[in-house]
Design an enzyme around this catalytic site. Sequence first.
Site, PDB file in Angstrom:
ATOM      1  N   ASP A   1       0.840  -0.932   0.261  1.00 42.73           N
ATOM      2  CA  ASP A   1      -0.219   0.007   0.101  1.00 42.73           C
ATOM      3  C   ASP A   1       0.737   1.022   0.343  1.00 42.73           C
ATOM      4  OD1 ASP A   1      -2.970   1.522   0.456  1.00 42.73           O
ATOM      5  OD2 ASP A   1      -3.193  -0.024   1.839  1.00 42.73           O
TER       6      ASP A   1
ATOM      7  N   HIS B   1     -11.183  -3.342   3.912  1.00 43.43           N
ATOM      8  CA  HIS B   1     -10.876  -2.923   5.101  1.00 43.43           C
ATOM      9  C   HIS B   1     -11.960  -1.674   4.797  1.00 43.43           C
ATOM     10  CE1 HIS B   1      -8.319  -0.415   2.868  1.00 43.43           C
ATOM     11  NE2 HIS B   1      -8.326  -0.060   3.633  1.00 43.43           N
ATOM     12  N   ASP B   2     -11.991  -1.317   4.415  1.00 39.38           N
ATOM     13  CA  ASP B   2     -13.179  -0.068   4.525  1.00 39.38           C
ATOM     14  C   ASP B   2     -14.366  -0.800   4.291  1.00 39.38           C
ATOM     15  OD1 ASP B   2     -10.579   1.341   5.236  1.00 39.38           O
ATOM     16  OD2 ASP B   2     -10.579   1.946   2.903  1.00 39.38           O
TER      17      ASP B   2
ATOM     18  N   ASP C   1      -3.101   4.529  -2.101  1.00 41.94           N
ATOM     19  CA  ASP C   1      -3.795   5.179  -0.897  1.00 41.94           C
ATOM     20  C   ASP C   1      -4.810   6.596  -1.795  1.00 41.94           C
ATOM     21  OD1 ASP C   1      -5.451   4.527   1.540  1.00 41.94           O
ATOM     22  OD2 ASP C   1      -4.355   6.606   1.625  1.00 41.94           O
TER      23      ASP C   1
ATOM     24  N   GLU D   1      -6.976   4.032  -5.359  1.00 36.17           N
ATOM     25  CA  GLU D   1      -7.902   4.022  -5.241  1.00 36.17           C
ATOM     26  C   GLU D   1      -8.673   4.651  -5.270  1.00 36.17           C
ATOM     27  OE1 GLU D   1      -9.645   4.018  -0.238  1.00 36.17           O
ATOM     28  OE2 GLU D   1      -7.870   5.498  -0.904  1.00 36.17           O
TER      29      GLU D   1
HETATM   30  C1  NOJ Z   1      -8.346   4.739   2.510  1.00 32.70           C
HETATM   31  C2  NOJ Z   1      -8.044   3.854   3.677  1.00 32.70           C
HETATM   32  O1  NOJ Z   1      -8.613   2.481   2.402  1.00 32.70           O
HETATM   33  C3  NOJ Z   1      -8.620   3.686   4.726  1.00 32.70           C
HETATM   34  O2  NOJ Z   1      -8.426   2.823   5.144  1.00 32.70           O
HETATM   35  C4  NOJ Z   1      -7.702   5.326   4.933  1.00 32.70           C
HETATM   36  O3  NOJ Z   1      -8.416   4.959   6.661  1.00 32.70           O
HETATM   37  C5  NOJ Z   1      -7.760   6.152   3.901  1.00 32.70           C
HETATM   38  N1  NOJ Z   1      -7.235   6.179   2.961  1.00 32.70           N
HETATM   39  C6  NOJ Z   1      -6.950   7.637   4.530  1.00 32.70           C
HETATM   40  O4  NOJ Z   1      -5.616   6.903   4.128  1.00 32.70           O
END
Ligand code: NOJ
Length: 558
Positions: free
Chosen positions: A102, A330-331, A202, A256
């Site tokens: 990442d 994970h989000d 990210d 992302e």
């Molecule tokens: C996206 C990530 O997937 C998430 O977990 C994170 O909190 C935010 N970006 C900030 O880096």
Amino acid sequence: MKQKEQRNWWKEGVVYQVYPRSFKDSNGDGIGDLQGIIAGLDYIKSLGVDIIWLNPIYASPNADNGYDISNYREIMKEFGTLEDFDRLLQEVHARGLKLVLDLVVNHTSDEHPWFIEARKSRNNPYYAYYHWWPVEKESPPFRPGYFEPSAWSYNRTTRSWYLHYFSRKQPDLNWENPEVREEIYNLMGFWFEKGIDGFRMDSITLISKDTTFPPIDRKKHPDIFSYYAHGPHLHDYLHEMNRRVVSRYEVMTVGEGSALDDKDVAAFVDPDREELNMLYGFGPSDVRMYTRPDTPNSGIGYSLIALKKMFGRWDKAVGKGWPAVYLGNHDQPRMLSRFGNDAPEFRQYAAKMLATLLLTLRGTPYWFAGDEIGMKNADFNRIEDYRDIATWNQYREIERKGEDVKAFLEIQRHTSRDNARTPFQWNSTFQAGFTIGNPWIRVNTDYSEINVACQERDPWSVLNYFRRLVAFRKAHPEMVYGSYTVLDIENPQVYSYLRESPGHRFLVVLNFSPKPAAAWLDIDLSGAEIKFSNYESAGGKERIKSLRPFEALLITCS
Ligand code: NOJ
């Protein structure tokens, strides 16, 4: 197969996302680590997946579980050392797998030496590594944060506010400064030289900012966050990054795609523009739960039609590029609880049905560890069970305003990111075999029934179904590259589509509801043959007219 689609390992591979904190703890401190991942590699290999993506493993005070980095060239203490990392990479490669890390460079931790310096004085050379708004200009322009009401926090020594789109522990880097970009390209080179196979980037759509911080035109950006993804130099920086560092290695990149409009997606992944290989959007999270205007009696807690439209839009939005598809990470809450059904009588069928969807769509599937055994939401109902900064910050804000915290917790049970972050369930021993200590977050209470060890023994388990499906996908590149056509967009219960290429035609039929349902199909099925079914007794192709709850069929047509 589309004539011009160029074959690539990152198009044909299945990505397996490991959340290192929750995968396997090797030293009993309750936190997953690199040695734990090494111990799990044979299992990962046995799934048939190809590419492992690890969430951040770098030094971090962990305000946001590693998405707040204090040293890009060191490993987080709890996860191990650089030697452990080298060993991990070697073991991954020895098994013919790839490793993707990442890259978190929209922001650093406020404990990164650059920011520690920057906040000392306006004359400090690192001051220009971040975005500031000086007191002389009065209050900073309105910018809401993802984790806090305001994305500006005041720093007394410099008499200025610094920008942080996420928490105040995550100050945004100033990409407008060429020295910052140079630092980033160098640190990327550091990991590429070690031999990693790519980066998941990210918040990458947020890196460029208009440093005059003008008022946001609400008409143009009714969702204010979409403004964050429209920085003036975004594409210049991605192209520069590609030319300066990424293109020098045989690696993949996936961004992302936060806050993007569909019409803007193609520009990131068009191979001629030399920016990114793939981008994943927030489509699945836009398919809101609790709304079912088109599915009043289906028992589905969201609109399946909206889900179909989302995947259809995404398939088109990438233009000449290649899609990345996912249902959970994970989000997001667990895909089974969100898009399937985690009730005991449906769980295994729904988990297999969703696996069938993700592994037969056009695009590289991003699979989140634990979904292959049908892990479900955490079901926390006390704030003390949560660990996520996003949940805690919102909770405190609601409490401060005297609003309904109970209602908030009820929503979090379905939506919190911690739903997907509970420890991986290896077996039915203490703490699901994740740790011999106290896990950093509670283990899901269902671990004695839902775990890898049980499912290894059962040929009909979700786990073994997943393996068979991955193997099928691998054996059929036409399934990877064929075109995608949805057949029944208005059917509120069933999702059917064709994957076609010269000489090959696959039909996928998925019942998303806990009730029997019929597919709405108007195609010739003479010569059709069922290749996969998630029920033990597949039956003949007449099943299409009377699908069982959460039934999934993969059919070859002549
Ligand atoms: C996206 C990530 O997937 C998430 O977990 C994170 O909190 C935010 N970006 C900030 O880096």
